[in-house]
Write an enzyme that holds these catalytic residues in place. Structure first.
Site, PDB file in Angstrom:
ATOM      1  N   ASP A 183       0.881  -1.103  -0.144  1.00 52.15           N
ATOM      2  CA  ASP A 183      -0.019  -0.127  -0.001  1.00 52.15           C
ATOM      3  C   ASP A 183       0.866   1.310  -0.034  1.00 52.15           C
ATOM      4  O   ASP A 183       2.087   1.009   0.414  1.00 52.15           O
ATOM      5  CB  ASP A 183      -0.904   0.020   1.299  1.00 52.15           C
TER       6      ASP A 183
HETATM    7  C1  BGC Z   1      -5.045   3.259  -0.164  1.00 54.74           C
HETATM    8  C2  BGC Z   1      -4.975   2.337  -1.194  1.00 54.74           C
HETATM    9  C3  BGC Z   1      -4.931   2.732  -2.514  1.00 54.74           C
HETATM   10  C4  BGC Z   1      -3.620   3.760  -2.678  1.00 54.74           C
HETATM   11  C5  BGC Z   1      -3.096   4.407  -3.891  1.00 54.74           C
HETATM   12  C6  BGC Z   1      -3.718   4.163  -0.080  1.00 54.74           C
HETATM   13  O1  BGC Z   1      -4.001   5.294   0.742  1.00 54.74           O
HETATM   14  O2  BGC Z   1      -5.028   2.641   1.258  1.00 54.74           O
HETATM   15  O3  BGC Z   1      -6.317   1.569  -1.389  1.00 54.74           O
HETATM   16  O4  BGC Z   1      -4.914   2.046  -3.688  1.00 54.74           O
HETATM   17  O5  BGC Z   1      -3.633   4.825  -1.562  1.00 54.74           O
HETATM   18  O6  BGC Z   1      -4.028   5.543  -3.870  1.00 54.74           O
END
Ligand code: BGC
Length: 613
Positions: free
Chosen positions: A233
């Protein structure tokens, strides 16, 4: 390209080139290797469509008009259809649009289990039941990946809360993991053949999920035979050596210091010093190349696809129609008969709110979004007067997010989201004014439809709700409306359950809808006016009050940073059943406009069963 040819490619890559492939050199992209014909790898969020584009190294939107796209029903809505075909068709649209927008991977679907309804991102997930989520996620992934696009299931694993999401340590026993938190991911990998898995921000049993040896090496690769790649993540990596050895393949983050990422210069240095064998890097590159090869990114003919296709809107409308759940219709007020109605009053902020641009990384720059008010106008035409009164005041102004929220959300945890109380006095004043107008209007309309619930100030990434109660004084408003209109039709539009206990007994007519995509408002109108028979079923228990919910003993970790899943496997209906707690509406509940009666005893029933066969 044959898979064994990938080895030749790896053999002629320099260390720098390999390192370039395993970490972001933009916020949503890694480096390619031009001389070898390897393109950069480009991702986009998910899950409610293909997110708008951001600048390569800052959280500023590009701000042009080419990235208006289809806005899909939320994953909870999809789960509420209980229809794998809908999942598959919706997946096809998601994959097609992502490819049409030039992406390689869509950061979706989200399949964390709803441990507590307070979790801010419940709307992105598929409810509380591992079996339902598994059945619904497999066709979704298959649909996505038909389009030479990788699906990325997230967030592995036990990302059950947003509060302290980047630090919280979830302590969960093996049985609970295997029976509750793993099955949807296992199905996604084994049956859906998901190309990628995103590690969660939180820790599981003491180590960060993005480089958790047990999760990634043992469970995912060894037990489940996963042969795609694991992506972190954004900002979920905390240690270079662990990231190297514990099964992470690609590091992404929220900051623009790309060369300083854990899997960039620091990793290269350790390899050069002989502390980490280069083979470990080769494994990661191989996993990524394997996926790129399957997506026809290395040679062959790759699908180009397209987006915003007219026929897809019909399909998304169908998905929305099938997701809406009829919870109560005691006096058979629904479906409404348009021929008998001249004057409709819609009360409630969700009657005319657009939600696509909210929620966090699930935000979508929707090509269009039909609000319930618009949907009703479209369906009924010019002979009916439709009056709209917001009834309560929200401070949400057009869902414009602070620029840079995504980077800040990791720094400041959830505190900066809490704008809730900032305008208290202004809100109270406006609330009084709005409520009075709604109550006055309610006396004169033929039909009054209340459309309230939550919005993305509550169903949102980075923050959990503190209470299940409806915000903005809605309980009082609904009670007041019921006192002048016993026949009030209540529609709750939420991404997760709310406490309806204040007025539930007094309400005869209740409908549940979700953040339901671009056609959601039209689908709701069709349900209310009987153009479509409701068929949605709750994918999660709707509790009476917060005190009744599972995990409310251990709750959401606020400051101790450790959360023990003492309830074990008893989340969702398992909790209500085993503790004999009567929920407001159980998992799987949903009515239709058809009456059914079962007559006769058991033998009669057996005869009927034979007959049906
Ligand atoms: C989120 C993810 C997301 C990623 C990219 C993170 O803050 O938890 O689900 O895909 O950002 O935007």
């Amino acid at each position: 390209m044959k898979e064994n040819q990938l080895e030749e490619l790896i053999g002629i890559m320099t260390l720098d080139e390999k390192i370039g492939m395993i970490h972001g050199n933009q916020l949503f992209q890694t480096k390619g290797i031009e001389r070898l014909g390897i393109p950069p790898f480009i991702s986009s969020d998910g899950p409610m469509g293909c997110r708008m584009d951001y600048k390569p190294a800052s959280w500023q939107v590009i701000g042009q008009n080419y990235d208006y796209t289809s806005y899909l029903p939320s994953n909870t809505a999809l789960a509420a259809t209980w229809n794998p075909d809908i999942s598959y068709e919706t997946g096809k649209i998601l994959g097609k649009e992502a490819r049409g927008r030039g992406k390689d991977m869509i950061l979706a679907p989200g399949i964390n289990m709803m441990r507590t309804p307070l979790c801010g991102r419940s709307f992105e997930y598929m409810g509380e039941d591992p079996y339902l989520a598994a059945e619904m996620v497999v066709p979704l992934i298959q649909g996505i990946q038909e389009n030479d696009i990788a699906a990325c299931v997230k967030h592995f694993a036990v990302n059950s809360q947003e509060t302290n999401r980047t630090t919280v340590n979830a302590i969960v026993d093996e049985r609970t993991l295997q029976e509750i938190y793993f099955p949807a991911f296992k199905a996604a990998v084994q049956k859906g053949k998901a190309a990628a898995v995103m590690g969660a921000y939180n820790k599981l049993n003491g180590s960060y999920c993005c480089h958790n040896d047990y999760l990634l090496n043992e469970v995912l690769r060894k037990d489940w035979g996963f042969d795609g790649f694991v992506i972190s993540d954004w900002g979920g990596v905390k240690d270079t050596v662990e990231a190297a050895f514990h099964g992470l393949d690609m590091e992404m983050s929220v900051t623009d210091n790309f060369d300083e990422y854990y899997m960039a210069a620091p990793l290269k240095k350790l390899v050069e010093e002989g502390k980490i064998p280069e083979n470990i890097i080769n494994d990661k590159v191989r996993n990524i190349l394997r996926v790129m090869n399957r997506l026809n990114m290395l040679d062959g003919e790759r699908k180009a696809d397209s987006y915003n296709d007219t026929e897809d809107r019909i399909q998304l409308r169908k998905a929305a129609e099938e997701s809406i759940v009829l919870l109560k219709n005691k006096q058979n007020i629904l479906p409404l008969d348009e021929k008998k109605i001249k004057h409709i009053l819609i009360v409630g902020d969700n009657g005319d709110r657009l939600h696509a641009l909210g929620g966090g990384s699930a935000e979508i720059k929707a090509l269009y979004e039909i609000s319930p008010l618009l949907g009703m106008h479209m369906l009924l035409g010019g002979n009916v007067t439709i009056q709209y009164e917001p009834g309560y005041y929200t401070s949400v102004v057009g869902n414009v997010w602070d620029e840079g929220w995504q980077a800040n959300s990791l720094e400041e945890d959830s505190a900066f989201w809490n704008r809730e109380d900032s305008k208290n006095s202004e809100r109270a004043e406006k609330n009084r004014e709005y409520r009075q107008k709604a109550l006055d209007a309610a006396k004169n309309a033929d039909v009054v439809i209340y459309i309230g619930g939550l919005n993305h100030d509550y169903d949102v990434e980075g923050m959990d709700r503190r209470s299940l109660k409806l915000p903005y004084g809605q309980d009082t408003l609904i009670l007041d409306l019921l006192s002048v209109r016993k026949d009030l039709i209540v529609v709750m539009m939420t991404g997760s359950p709310v406490d309806m206990s204040a007025w539930l007994d007094k309400t005869d007519t209740l409908v549940q809808t979700w953040y339901n995509g671009m056609e959601g408002g039209y689908a709701l109108a069709e349900i209310l006016f009987g153009k479509v028979n409701p068929s949605g079923k709750l994918p999660e228990t709707f509790p009476m009050t917060l005190a009744d919910t599972p995990a409310c003993q251990s709750g959401i970790s606020q400051d101790d940073k450790e959360i023990i899943y003492t309830e074990g496997v008893f989340i969702g209906y398992r909790h209500y059943d085993s503790n004999h707690i009567k929920p407001a509406f159980p998992f799987g509940f949903g009515l239709s406009y058809t009456d059914f009666s079962v007559t006769g005893g058991k033998s009669d029933w057996n005869r009927q069963k034979r007959h049906f066969r």
